[in-house]
Design a protein around this motif. Structure first.
Motif, PDB file in Angstrom:
ATOM      1  N   ASN A 484       0.731  -1.227   0.102  1.00  0.00           N
ATOM      2  CA  ASN A 484       0.044  -0.019   0.049  1.00  0.00           C
ATOM      3  C   ASN A 484       0.902   1.226   0.063  1.00  0.00           C
ATOM      4  O   ASN A 484       0.559   2.220  -0.564  1.00  0.00           O
ATOM      5  CB  ASN A 484      -0.911  -0.031   1.205  1.00  0.00           C
ATOM      6  CG  ASN A 484      -2.293  -0.856   0.924  1.00  0.00           C
ATOM      7  OD1 ASN A 484      -2.521  -1.000  -0.006  1.00  0.00           O
ATOM      8  ND2 ASN A 484      -2.652  -1.078   2.109  1.00  0.00           N
ATOM      9  N   ALA A 485       2.052   1.033   0.712  1.00  0.00           N
ATOM     10  CA  ALA A 485       2.588   2.071   0.786  1.00  0.00           C
ATOM     11  C   ALA A 485       3.509   2.644  -0.520  1.00  0.00           C
ATOM     12  O   ALA A 485       3.567   3.701  -0.986  1.00  0.00           O
ATOM     13  CB  ALA A 485       3.794   2.010   1.766  1.00  0.00           C
ATOM     14  N   LEU A 486       3.970   1.566  -1.091  1.00  0.00           N
ATOM     15  CA  LEU A 486       4.572   1.638  -2.316  1.00  0.00           C
ATOM     16  C   LEU A 486       3.450   2.096  -3.477  1.00  0.00           C
ATOM     17  O   LEU A 486       3.756   2.992  -4.072  1.00  0.00           O
ATOM     18  CB  LEU A 486       5.157   0.204  -2.937  1.00  0.00           C
ATOM     19  CG  LEU A 486       6.200  -0.141  -2.151  1.00  0.00           C
ATOM     20  CD1 LEU A 486       6.202  -1.825  -2.810  1.00  0.00           C
ATOM     21  CD2 LEU A 486       7.305   0.692  -2.450  1.00  0.00           C
ATOM     22  N   PRO A 517       0.951  10.646   0.037  1.00  0.00           N
ATOM     23  CA  PRO A 517      -0.003  11.781   0.294  1.00  0.00           C
ATOM     24  C   PRO A 517      -0.889  11.483   1.611  1.00  0.00           C
ATOM     25  O   PRO A 517      -1.524  12.625   2.018  1.00  0.00           O
ATOM     26  CB  PRO A 517      -0.846  11.594  -0.995  1.00  0.00           C
ATOM     27  CG  PRO A 517      -0.933  10.192  -1.162  1.00  0.00           C
ATOM     28  CD  PRO A 517       0.521   9.659  -1.086  1.00  0.00           C
ATOM     29  N   GLY A 518      -0.813  10.385   2.216  1.00  0.00           N
ATOM     30  CA  GLY A 518      -1.809  10.354   3.329  1.00  0.00           C
ATOM     31  C   GLY A 518      -3.112   9.957   3.040  1.00  0.00           C
ATOM     32  O   GLY A 518      -3.325   9.664   1.751  1.00  0.00           O
ATOM     33  N   LEU A 519      -4.160   9.876   3.963  1.00  0.00           N
ATOM     34  CA  LEU A 519      -5.456   9.451   3.459  1.00  0.00           C
ATOM     35  C   LEU A 519      -6.344  10.549   3.865  1.00  0.00           C
ATOM     36  O   LEU A 519      -5.953  11.321   4.760  1.00  0.00           O
ATOM     37  CB  LEU A 519      -5.776   8.420   4.403  1.00  0.00           C
ATOM     38  CG  LEU A 519      -5.321   7.071   4.076  1.00  0.00           C
ATOM     39  CD1 LEU A 519      -3.992   6.764   5.105  1.00  0.00           C
ATOM     40  CD2 LEU A 519      -6.253   5.894   4.025  1.00  0.00           C
ATOM     41  N   SER A 532     -13.444  -0.954   0.440  1.00  0.00           N
ATOM     42  CA  SER A 532     -13.195   0.472   0.165  1.00  0.00           C
ATOM     43  C   SER A 532     -11.914   0.588  -0.412  1.00  0.00           C
ATOM     44  O   SER A 532     -10.616   0.285   0.270  1.00  0.00           O
ATOM     45  CB  SER A 532     -13.454   1.104   1.595  1.00  0.00           C
ATOM     46  OG  SER A 532     -12.562   0.501   2.549  1.00  0.00           O
ATOM     47  N   THR A 533     -11.678   0.945  -1.525  1.00  0.00           N
ATOM     48  CA  THR A 533     -10.486   1.282  -2.218  1.00  0.00           C
ATOM     49  C   THR A 533     -10.488   2.647  -3.130  1.00  0.00           C
ATOM     50  O   THR A 533     -11.504   3.087  -3.530  1.00  0.00           O
ATOM     51  CB  THR A 533     -10.142  -0.041  -3.072  1.00  0.00           C
ATOM     52  OG1 THR A 533      -8.926   0.340  -3.736  1.00  0.00           O
ATOM     53  CG2 THR A 533     -11.194  -0.205  -4.196  1.00  0.00           C
ATOM     54  N   THR A 534      -9.338   3.132  -3.342  1.00  0.00           N
ATOM     55  CA  THR A 534      -9.117   4.205  -4.026  1.00  0.00           C
ATOM     56  C   THR A 534      -8.625   3.977  -5.560  1.00  0.00           C
ATOM     57  O   THR A 534      -7.975   4.778  -6.320  1.00  0.00           O
ATOM     58  CB  THR A 534      -8.301   5.487  -3.417  1.00  0.00           C
ATOM     59  OG1 THR A 534      -7.141   4.762  -3.116  1.00  0.00           O
ATOM     60  CG2 THR A 534      -9.128   6.083  -2.345  1.00  0.00           C
ATOM     61  N   THR A 537      -7.470  -0.986  -9.636  1.00  0.00           N
ATOM     62  CA  THR A 537      -7.344  -2.441  -9.716  1.00  0.00           C
ATOM     63  C   THR A 537      -7.475  -2.899  -8.264  1.00  0.00           C
ATOM     64  O   THR A 537      -7.371  -3.927  -8.119  1.00  0.00           O
ATOM     65  CB  THR A 537      -6.417  -2.928 -10.572  1.00  0.00           C
ATOM     66  OG1 THR A 537      -5.300  -2.358 -10.067  1.00  0.00           O
ATOM     67  CG2 THR A 537      -6.255  -2.488 -11.934  1.00  0.00           C
ATOM     68  N   GLY A 538      -7.748  -1.963  -7.364  1.00  0.00           N
ATOM     69  CA  GLY A 538      -7.682  -2.677  -5.963  1.00  0.00           C
ATOM     70  C   GLY A 538      -8.998  -3.297  -5.621  1.00  0.00           C
ATOM     71  O   GLY A 538     -10.016  -3.049  -6.296  1.00  0.00           O
ATOM     72  N   LEU A 539      -8.690  -4.129  -4.728  1.00  0.00           N
ATOM     73  CA  LEU A 539      -9.893  -4.904  -4.152  1.00  0.00           C
ATOM     74  C   LEU A 539     -10.520  -4.208  -2.897  1.00  0.00           C
ATOM     75  O   LEU A 539     -11.757  -4.494  -2.548  1.00  0.00           O
ATOM     76  CB  LEU A 539      -9.442  -6.368  -3.750  1.00  0.00           C
ATOM     77  CG  LEU A 539      -9.701  -7.451  -5.079  1.00  0.00           C
ATOM     78  CD1 LEU A 539      -9.143  -8.701  -4.353  1.00  0.00           C
ATOM     79  CD2 LEU A 539     -11.002  -7.304  -5.403  1.00  0.00           C
ATOM     80  N   GLY A 540      -9.631  -3.584  -2.001  1.00  0.00           N
ATOM     81  CA  GLY A 540     -10.216  -2.905  -0.835  1.00  0.00           C
ATOM     82  C   GLY A 540     -10.440  -3.873   0.133  1.00  0.00           C
ATOM     83  O   GLY A 540     -11.169  -3.835   0.942  1.00  0.00           O
ATOM     84  N   LEU A 541      -9.418  -5.149   0.004  1.00  0.00           N
ATOM     85  CA  LEU A 541      -9.474  -6.142   1.263  1.00  0.00           C
ATOM     86  C   LEU A 541      -8.252  -6.129   1.774  1.00  0.00           C
ATOM     87  O   LEU A 541      -8.320  -6.708   3.008  1.00  0.00           O
ATOM     88  CB  LEU A 541      -9.501  -7.362   0.407  1.00  0.00           C
ATOM     89  CG  LEU A 541     -11.242  -7.533  -0.244  1.00  0.00           C
ATOM     90  CD1 LEU A 541     -11.268  -9.110  -1.134  1.00  0.00           C
ATOM     91  CD2 LEU A 541     -12.010  -7.669   0.647  1.00  0.00           C
ATOM     92  N   GLY A 542      -6.983  -5.740   1.391  1.00  0.00           N
ATOM     93  CA  GLY A 542      -5.832  -5.788   2.074  1.00  0.00           C
ATOM     94  C   GLY A 542      -6.057  -5.495   3.371  1.00  0.00           C
ATOM     95  O   GLY A 542      -5.471  -6.236   4.429  1.00  0.00           O
ATOM     96  N   LEU A 543      -6.149  -4.434   4.040  1.00  0.00           N
ATOM     97  CA  LEU A 543      -6.211  -3.830   5.355  1.00  0.00           C
ATOM     98  C   LEU A 543      -7.305  -4.515   6.094  1.00  0.00           C
ATOM     99  O   LEU A 543      -7.125  -5.085   7.233  1.00  0.00           O
ATOM    100  CB  LEU A 543      -6.491  -2.520   5.392  1.00  0.00           C
ATOM    101  CG  LEU A 543      -5.476  -1.575   4.839  1.00  0.00           C
ATOM    102  CD1 LEU A 543      -5.809   0.123   4.866  1.00  0.00           C
ATOM    103  CD2 LEU A 543      -4.179  -1.702   5.680  1.00  0.00           C
ATOM    104  N   VAL A 544      -8.496  -5.064   5.578  1.00  0.00           N
ATOM    105  CA  VAL A 544      -9.614  -5.670   6.290  1.00  0.00           C
ATOM    106  C   VAL A 544      -8.918  -7.065   6.932  1.00  0.00           C
ATOM    107  O   VAL A 544      -8.960  -7.413   7.982  1.00  0.00           O
ATOM    108  CB  VAL A 544     -10.615  -6.099   5.352  1.00  0.00           C
ATOM    109  CG1 VAL A 544     -11.871  -7.178   6.053  1.00  0.00           C
ATOM    110  CG2 VAL A 544     -11.287  -4.634   4.885  1.00  0.00           C
TER     111      VAL A 544
END
Ligand code: ADP
Length: 585
Positions: A484-486, A517-519, A532-534, A537-544
């Motif tokens: 995510n940081a990358l 840039p932060g959130l 929830s993704t910005t 091609t993201g899934l918005g699952l990684g942090l979950v």
């Protein structure tokens, strides 16, 4: 259901039970009344029996005392002298003496009758009803005494018409009987005493004729069971168990119940009979009423007690049913919760798997690049090798082959790591070295990091520092955070990631901070919500998934608050204790 039917049945039976119970209760009350009545009756009979000897003694005492008077006077020389040679002076002297004695002894009249039956001296000589000069030759008490020496007769006075007992004694002279001394005893006083005691007393002679009695109307009547029926029977009806029905003019003439007892009079008048009656009607009624009332009351109390007991039992039953129902519901809820937890766990596992595949997809691009380069290098080395062999330069060719071996080793390492990552991490939780996990994650992302030109700031090595986790799953969390940081750092000037470690005896905190840039605030709120993704091609699952894994290890994952430059994610884990160490997976 069954208990409801039983209750309905109990209700429908209720009137029958009520009627039955009431009938039994009334029956019992009547029985108690009967028992109490006969008990009370027996009591009163006993009381009459107890009074009997006293009445007898009083009567006997009067008779015995009076009997002595003619006995003594029959031997009195003054009496003999008067009978032998009557004279006015002697008569007057004897009259006075008789009057004295009668007054002293309480005799009604005291008189002397000569052998012709004529009274020649009397205690009442100075009164108008004087007996002197009257003839008593026809009276049984005179004839009897002349014949047998003594006589006793209960009769009405010929002059006074007052009833009394005549006790007589013959006076004997030297040449045969001279006359008779008579004492008349009246029982008025005794009768009055009996009456005032509340008793009804009846004495009767051998023939069953009533003599001394508290009931003047009954005098000379016949007691029940007497043979002679010429005289009217007194209104005494024998009932059972010492009870009698008496109709007394002295009261209201109506029949009332009495307890009675009787016995022969003592030696004073052996052929007489004495009966005593005690009124019981009201007492019996009272006893019966009281007993019935008490029984009724006791019965009602018992009923109330029974009802109370039943209620209590029913209440306890209801309570038990409620308890059972409660337990059932609790068990149901527990089962439901367990099922829900199982479902959540399964979904979480599925999400983790999906996330892993998604990350795998993302990394594939990098890996393709990583592998393309070595493959192209191998091709170049191989072609060079062929040319060198053709040229007979075996030494150079050998060098090229060695380079090929080194490059393939690198490819093997990459594929090994990928396989490890894709394998579902279900191994048990144990102690995992923090340094190794960080090494693993950085190695997986090494290509991307190098291409993006991101500076990685690693913490100094902490050999021996372990946390409770699974090796692969912990690496997965770190890969997520780093990747995510990358992503965030893409196109940023001077991109950098700072990794840091804080350890307390209980917990280990790993921070991944970037200068991206932060959130924005909206993203901060929904950060740990799936999908929830910005990213395009993201899934918005990684942090979950990462947060879930952290929780699985007993730790947590959070975004550090504050809107400072970049984003800092904080992974907090339990420090592994000595005994958990070495079980890492
Ligand atoms: P995905 O990476 O598939 O979008 P994630 O759950 O890993 O799903 O991330 C969710 C979102 O959080 C990202 O789309 C991104 O907008 C934001 N995010 C995560 N990490 C960072 C970060 N280091 N800097 C900025 N935004 C981030």
């Amino acid at each position: 259901m069954a208990s409801e039917a039983a209750t309905k049945r109990a209700w429908s039976r209720r009137p029958v039970i009520l009627t039955l119970g009431l009938t039994v209760l009334i029956g019992l009350s009547l029985l108690a009344a009967q028992v109490a009545r006969s008990r009370a009756a027996a009591d009163f009979v006993q009381r009459a029996e107890a009074a009997l000897p006293l009445a007898d003694a009083a009567l006997s005492a009067v008779i015995e005392k009076q009997r002595l008077i003619p006995l003594v006077l029959a031997r009195d020389p003054e009496v003999t002298a008067l009978l032998l040679a009557p004279s006015l002076a002697a008569e007057e002297r004897l009259d006075a003496k008789l009057a004295d004695i009668a007054a002293d002894a309480g005799s009604a009249v005291l008189y002397v009758v000569n052998k012709d039956g004529m009274a020649i001296a009397a205690s009442n000589a100075d009164r108008p009803e004087s007996f002197v000069g009257s003839s008593y030759g026809f009276r049984e008490y005179f004839i009897g005494a002349m014949e047998r020496g003594t006589a006793m007769q209960y009769a009405l006075g010929t002059v006074s018409r007052r009833p009394g007992l005549y006790l007589t004694r013959r006076v004997d002279g030297p040449d045969g009987p001279l006359g008779v001394v008579v004492v008349k005893v009246e029982f008025d006083e005794l009768e009055a005493r009996w009456r005032s005691g509340g008793f009804v007393v009846v004495t009767s002679d051998a023939a069953g004729t009533v003599i001394a009695t508290t009931e003047p109307e009954w005098r000379f009547g016949k007691v029940p069971g007497a043979d002679d029926t010429a005289q009217p029977a007194i209104p005494v009806v024998v009932e059972a168990d010492g009870l009698y029905l008496l109709s007394r003019t002295a009261t209201d003439g109506r029949a009332a119940r009495y307890a009675g007892a009787g016995s022969p009079v003592g030696s004073a008048a052996p052929d007489w009979h004495l009966s005593i009656y005690v009124p019981v009607d009201t007492a019996l009624g009272r006893a019966a009423r009281n007993a019935a009332l008490m029984t009724l009351l006791a019965g009602l109390l018992a009923c109330a007690g029974l009802v109370w007991l039943q209620r209590r039992r029913r209440f306890a039953r209801a309570l038990a049913v409620m308890n059972l129902e409660l337990e059932r519901r609790v068990a149901e809820e527990v089962a439901e919760r367990e099922a829900a937890e199982t479902r959540v766990r399964r979904v979480r596992e599925e999400l983790a798997q999906a996330n892993r595949l998604s990350i795998l997809g993302q990394i594939t691009a990098g890996v393709a690049h990583e592998i393309n380069q070595p493959v192209a290098a191998i091709r170049t080395y191989a072609e060079n090798g062929q040319q060198l062999l053709d040229a007979g330069d075996a030494g150079e060719a050998r060098d090229n082959l060695g380079a090929i071996v080194r490059v393939t080793e690198r490819i093997g390492g990459i594929t090994r790591m990928l396989r490890g990552f894709a394998r579902r991490g279900t191994a048990p939780i144990g102690a995992v070295a923090v340094d190794e996990a960080i090494d693993g994650a950085l190695a997986l992302l090494a290509g991307r990091i190098r291409d993006a030109g991101v500076r990685i700031d690693r913490p100094p090595p902490r050999p021996g520092l372990t946390v409770l986790a699974g090796q692969i799953r912990l690496e997965q969390i770190l890969v997520n955070l780093l990747s995510n940081a990358l992503d965030a750092l893409r196109g940023r000037p001077d991109p950098g990631i700072v990794l840091s470690i804080d350890a307390t005896p209980e917990r280990v905190t790993i921070r991944v901070a970037d200068n991206g840039p932060g959130l924005d605030p909206r993203m901060r709120e929904s950060l740990f919500m799936p999908f929830s993704t910005t990213k395009e091609t993201g899934l918005g699952l990684g942090l979950v998934i990462s947060g879930d894994l952290a929780r699985e290890f007993g730790g947590s994952l959070a975004l550090e608050p504050g809107d400072g430059p970049g984003a800092t994610f904080v992974l907090e884990l339990q420090r592994a204790s000595a005994d958990a160490r070495g079980a890492a997976a």
